[in-house]
Scaffold this motif. Structure first.
Motif, short mmCIF file in Angstrom:
data_model
loop_
_atom_site.label_atom_id
_atom_site.label_comp_id
_atom_site.label_asym_id
_atom_site.label_seq_id
_atom_site.Cartn_x
_atom_site.Cartn_y
_atom_site.Cartn_z
N LYS A 46 0.83 -1.20 0.00
CA LYS A 46 0.00 0.00 0.00
C LYS A 46 0.87 1.26 0.00
O LYS A 46 0.68 2.16 -0.82
CB LYS A 46 -0.92 0.02 1.24
N THR A 47 1.81 1.32 0.95
CA THR A 47 2.67 2.51 1.04
C THR A 47 3.49 2.67 -0.23
O THR A 47 3.62 3.77 -0.77
CB THR A 47 3.57 2.40 2.28
N THR A 48 4.03 1.57 -0.74
CA THR A 48 4.83 1.64 -1.96
C THR A 48 3.99 2.19 -3.11
O THR A 48 4.46 3.02 -3.90
CB THR A 48 5.39 0.25 -2.29
N ALA A 86 2.28 11.01 4.77
CA ALA A 86 3.01 9.75 4.80
C ALA A 86 2.65 8.96 6.05
O ALA A 86 2.24 9.52 7.07
CB ALA A 86 4.51 10.01 4.76
N GLN A 87 2.83 7.64 5.97
CA GLN A 87 2.50 6.76 7.10
C GLN A 87 3.25 7.18 8.36
O GLN A 87 2.69 7.17 9.45
CB GLN A 87 2.86 5.31 6.72
N SER A 88 4.52 7.59 8.21
CA SER A 88 5.30 7.95 9.39
C SER A 88 5.43 9.46 9.57
O SER A 88 6.27 9.92 10.34
CB SER A 88 6.67 7.29 9.31
N LEU A 162 -3.73 9.67 1.69
CA LEU A 162 -3.47 9.60 3.13
C LEU A 162 -3.07 8.17 3.51
O LEU A 162 -3.84 7.24 3.30
CB LEU A 162 -4.72 10.00 3.91
N ASP A 163 -1.85 8.03 4.05
CA ASP A 163 -1.37 6.69 4.42
C ASP A 163 -1.59 6.48 5.92
O ASP A 163 -0.87 7.05 6.74
CB ASP A 163 0.10 6.55 4.04
N GLU A 164 -2.59 5.69 6.25
CA GLU A 164 -2.98 5.42 7.64
C GLU A 164 -3.14 6.72 8.45
O GLU A 164 -2.48 6.91 9.47
CB GLU A 164 -1.97 4.48 8.31
N PRO A 165 -4.05 7.59 7.98
CA PRO A 165 -4.18 8.90 8.63
C PRO A 165 -4.67 8.81 10.07
O PRO A 165 -4.38 9.71 10.86
CB PRO A 165 -5.20 9.63 7.76
MG LIG Z 1 2.26 1.12 4.79
#
Ligand SMILES: [Mg+2]
Ligand SMILES: Nc1ncnc2c1ncn2[C@@H]1O[C@H](COP(=O)(O)OP(=O)(O)OP(=O)(O)O)[C@@H](O)[C@H]1O
Lengths: 257, 252
Positions: A46-48, A86-88, A162-165
């Motif tokens: 997903k993130t990629t 980003a996720q982080s 939105l990555d894991e907002p």
């Molecule tokens: Mg991810």
């Protein structure tokens, strides 16, 4: 015309231990104004995928058009139209909430006065007004996440990725975020692609879900359609059936801590 | 320069300059090593024949100025490794900000910092006995700026390219120490045996040191100064090109 369309989008990382096929070929179409949930187990890609769609990571195969522009040929035009969280996250510990919000506005081309006013608006929208002059390391995890979100909304992008907002948000803040996402779509027609591991969230918020596993799309459809197709009462059951993970782990090795 | 590049560069320069100003430690720490050389190594040279025109301070101070730039700028890449870990680097790369500005904003902050440190060093060297023409001293600062731009660009490129951040420090040390010794920063290469002198001509920094030493004795039209200018400009242009390429493609 779709706001995102990808064909065979793929990314293979070369590592010391050989190639890692993080994304094996994703075909995805997202309509303007849609709220799309991107689901999948840890490491599904997903993130990629999002990092490719935001121009951060060049694809190793395939093609994509994002917000009307080719990802590889015109990345600058894509960047102007999208917002990404980003996720982080991405906060500088040497800055304050206000200075980060203003800096973000300036990076998107606003003048000083406009960026300062926008910082106030965003802080009000995300409940950060009291914290504007706080240094970013002095924020709680959820406050930091809300600041990450504010940064992604700075220039009112037509497409938000939105990555894991909502990871790390308390129930109230999560409900606020859902309301905010719906409001962005209803008032501004913003398209939102978000990843999440909370299936209640996906069920409540997304118009359509795309489930990826091992770098490919394994199912897609509205939450109701996915449940119906797998005769599942909850999205959780449908998800487990689709990704082939049984509801109870069959791991027999003893627990080592 | 297109207007957006200019604007973006100024914007990022401002951000990094403010961050540096908030950290006096970062500003003054860099002059510490050259100052120690000035106090405890400089006096050893005062009576020695150094094989060059000018007194020992006119030979040593140019070397210390470039040493300051050499060590300071080559470690600049550490800051981008941290920004990458915080996610700040990616956050900026998602915005439409000019890729060249992402490099130039930083590099110009570095140049400003090291020129400021060079000014401090020269101010301390004056009471120690340094006498040099003002034009020569200003030319010396110009060389510090060019050297900083060149090395900081390469340092950022290397920091983005290296697979593990832990390898960055050792890699830089391995490159900077021979660069310092082979360019005759501490003592001029005119003292060296033939083979070492020949070897040092392969080291670009040698031309910069020789040029600043020429400027410090008031020779502004000699071939040594010309070579220094050409090498410094060439290396800086090459380094910024390499740096921009790396910033454009910085992926995995
Ligand atoms: Mg991810
Ligand atoms: N830079 C990299 N080098 C090598 N492998 C990578 C790299 N980045 C990601 N991977 C691998 O690619 C795969 C997909 O990772 P990705 O981060 O896209 O997963 P994800 O779906 O976002 O997972 P999560 O839900 O845990 O966030 C994983 O197996 C991961 O280990």
């Amino acid at each position: 015309m779709p706001i995102i369309s990808t064909a065979g989008l793929a990314r293979t990382f070369t590592t010391r231990n050989g190639p890692v096929e993080a994304v094996r070929g994703i075909d995805l179409t997202v309509r303007p104004g849609e709220i799309l949930g991107l689901l999948g187990p840890n490491g599904a890609g997903k993130t990629t995928t999002l990092r490719m769609l935001t121009t951060l990571l060049p694809p190793t195969a395939g093609a994509a058009t994002v917000a009307g522009h080719d990802l590889v040929r015109d990345p600058a035009a894509v960047r102007r139209r999208i917002g990404y969280v980003a996720q982080s996250g991405g906060l500088d510990p040497q800055e304050t909430v206000r200075s980060e919000l203003v800096a973000q506005g300036r990076l998107y081309g606003m003048n000083r006065a406009r960026a300062a006013a926008r910082a106030e608006e965003l802080a009000a929208d995300l409940g950060l007004t009291e914290l504007l002059d706080r240094a970013t390391p002095a924020l709680s995890g959820g406050q930091r996440r809300r600041l990450d979100l504010a940064m992604g909304l700075t220039h009112r992008p037509e497409l938000l990725l939105l990555d894991e907002p909502t990871t790390g948000l308390d129930p109230g803040s999560r409900a606020d975020l859902w309301a905010l996402v719906r409001r962005l779509r209803d008032e501004y027609g913003t398209t939102v692609v978000l990843t999440t591991h909370y299936l209640d969230e996906a069920d409540a918020l997304a118009d359509r879900l795309v489930i990826v596993d091992k770098g490919t799309v394994v199912a897609e459809g509205s939450p109701a359609a996915l449940k119906a197709a797998h005769g599942a009462a909850t999205l959780q059951d449908a998800f487990l059936a689709i990704t082939g993970r049984g509801p109870t782990p069959v791991d027999t090795t003893p627990v080592a801590v | 320069m297109p207007p957006t590049l200019l604007r973006d560069t100024a914007l990022l320069f401002g951000r990094y300059a403010r961050q540096t100003l908030r950290s006096p430690f970062q500003i003054f720490f860099g002059v510490l090593m050259p100052l120690l050389y000035l106090f405890f190594f400089g006096p050893l040279l005062t009576g020695l024949p150094l094989g060059r025109e000018g007194d020992s301070w006119q030979v040593l101070v140019p070397g210390l100025l470039l040493q300051l730039g050499l060590f300071g700028a080559s470690f600049a890449g550490f800051s981008i490794i941290m920004e990458k870990n915080w996610g700040v680097f990616d956050r900026m790369r998602v915005t439409p900000v000019s890729r060249l500005a992402l490099l130039l904003g930083r590099v110009l902050r570095d140049a400003a910092l090291f020129v400021f440190q060079a000014v401090l060093l020269v101010l301390v060297a004056l009471p120690m006995g340094l006498r040099a023409p003002l034009a020569g001293i200003l030319i010396g600062f110009g060389f510090v700026a060019l050297l900083s731009v060149a090395l900081a660009s390469l340092s950022y490129a290397l920091a983005l390219k290296l697979p593990t951040p832990q390898s960055f420090g050792p890699a830089i040390n391995t490159l900077a120490m021979p660069a310092m010794l082979l360019s005759g920063l501490m003592l001029p290469m005119t003292l060296a045996p033939g083979w070492l002198d020949a070897l040092s001509h392969l080291m670009p920094f040698r031309y910069l040191v020789d040029a600043v030493r020429e400027a410090y004795v008031g020779h502004y039209t000699t071939p040594a100064l010309l070579y220094g200018v050409l090498v410094a400009l060439g290396v800086a242009a090459l380094a910024v090109t390499v740096g921009t390429r790396t910033f454009r493609s910085a992926g995995a």
